[in-house]
Design a protein around this motif. Structure first.
Motif, PDB file in Angstrom:
ATOM      1  N   SER A 292       0.823  -1.206   0.000  1.00  0.00           N
ATOM      2  CA  SER A 292       0.000   0.000   0.000  1.00  0.00           C
ATOM      3  C   SER A 292       0.861   1.262   0.000  1.00  0.00           C
TER       4      SER A 292
ATOM      5  N   ALA B 170      -9.813   6.630  -6.589  1.00  0.00           N
ATOM      6  CA  ALA B 170      -8.911   6.016  -5.621  1.00  0.00           C
ATOM      7  C   ALA B 170      -9.728   5.136  -4.679  1.00  0.00           C
TER       8      ALA B 170
ATOM      9  N   HIS C 142      -6.451   7.797  -1.468  1.00  0.00           N
ATOM     10  CA  HIS C 142      -5.830   6.474  -1.372  1.00  0.00           C
ATOM     11  C   HIS C 142      -6.004   5.872   0.023  1.00  0.00           C
ATOM     12  N   HIS C 143      -6.010   6.720   1.047  1.00  0.00           N
ATOM     13  CA  HIS C 143      -6.015   6.232   2.422  1.00  0.00           C
ATOM     14  C   HIS C 143      -7.371   6.473   3.065  1.00  0.00           C
TER      15      HIS C 143
ATOM     16  N   ASP D 201      -7.028  12.724  -4.185  1.00  0.00           N
ATOM     17  CA  ASP D 201      -6.151  11.909  -5.021  1.00  0.00           C
ATOM     18  C   ASP D 201      -6.776  11.628  -6.374  1.00  0.00           C
TER      19      ASP D 201
ATOM     20  N   ASP E 132       2.558   4.650  -0.532  1.00  0.00           N
ATOM     21  CA  ASP E 132       2.035   5.942  -0.959  1.00  0.00           C
ATOM     22  C   ASP E 132       3.179   6.939  -0.965  1.00  0.00           C
TER      23      ASP E 132
END
Length: 264
Positions: free
Chosen positions: A62, A224, A193-194, A182, A64
């Motif tokens: 994962s 995302a 993303h998170h 994102d 980033d």
């Protein structure tokens, strides 16, 4: 290619493939293998990757790209977006800013607006943020009142997350929330993303009268992992002139005011 640009490119290769091959990277970046080897050694020293005999691998799947290595990407476009956002801020406004390179440029542009300086030296604008770097830059500006949420810092984005962050945001009202994303897609809306970042950004948007999404054109039409907010929760999109006309028209048809920041 300068060293920071090479590091940026190597980390992007790592994010894309999960690994970096020494020989292949040298070809792609048109530099010697010795240069790539030194770059990978330095990034490993900074705990950005794990060195292998033939290159490097990411710490986890994962991966980033951290904020400090994103600053060189599309810097001019992001600066123009920041200036366009600053023009939307009224004196006396309460503005929410999440973390990211584009919102950082917006914060800098807001901070340098001469008309936002109160004559008596009192704060002329309030910034509410969960971004450590933004708070650090603006704390020295007497015309700006800074409200920094609590929370646990995420090293990749300098954003504070968790119950301490949400506890502050749940108690404030914002005139406008400036949200960096994102990706922005007509179906999925604004995404990150998170999941932790998406959750706190969603709350910031929900506490605002107006939601302004800032995203350079490379993020449009993509999605995302985690949703920040739906497309109908966004009032304004500020992007650059590289956004395709057809896509801009579709965002406009969805009820979003699209501002394309350009050079003056």
């Amino acid at each position: 290619m300068k060293r920071p640009e090479r590091w940026n490119a190597l980390l992007e290769l790592l994010a894309r493939d999960g690994k970096v091959d020494l020989e292949q990277a040298a070809v792609e970046l048109t530099v010697s293998t010795a240069t790539i080897r030194r770059d990978l050694d330095e990034l490993a020293r900074q705990q950005m990757l794990t060195r292998t005999r033939g290159g490097a691998v990411a710490h986890n799947v994962s991966y980033d790209l951290p904020l400090r290595y994103k600053t060189a990407r599309r810097a001019t476009e992001k600066q123009r977006i920041g200036v366009a956002v600053a023009r939307m801020v009224d004196p006396g406004a309460i503005v929410g800013l999440n973390g990211g390179t584009t919102t950082t440029e917006a914060a800098r542009a807001i901070a340098t607006r001469a008309d936002l300086a109160a004559p008596d030296g009192a704060p002329a604008i309030t910034i509410v943020t969960n971004a450590l770097n933004i708070a650090g830059e603006l704390a020295v500006r007497p015309q700006i009142k800074i409200v920094l949420t609590g929370g646990v810092a995420r090293p990749q984005s300098f954003e504070l997350m968790g119950p301490l962050a949400t506890g502050v945001l749940e108690k404030v009202s914002l005139d406008v929330a400036v949200i960096g994303v994102d990706a922005l897609d007509l179906t999925q809306g604004a995404t990150a993303h998170h999941e932790g970042e998406a959750s706190i950004n969603h709350l910031m948007a929900r506490r605002a009268e107006r939601v302004v999404v800032v995203a350079d054109s490379t993020k449009l039409g993509h999605r995302a992992f985690a949703r920040i907010c739906a497309i109908d929760e966004i009032d304004v999109l500020v992007t650059d002139t590289g956004a395709p006309d057809e896509l801009v028209a579709r965002f406009t048809e969805a009820g979003i005011r699209v501002v394309q920041a350009s050079a003056e």
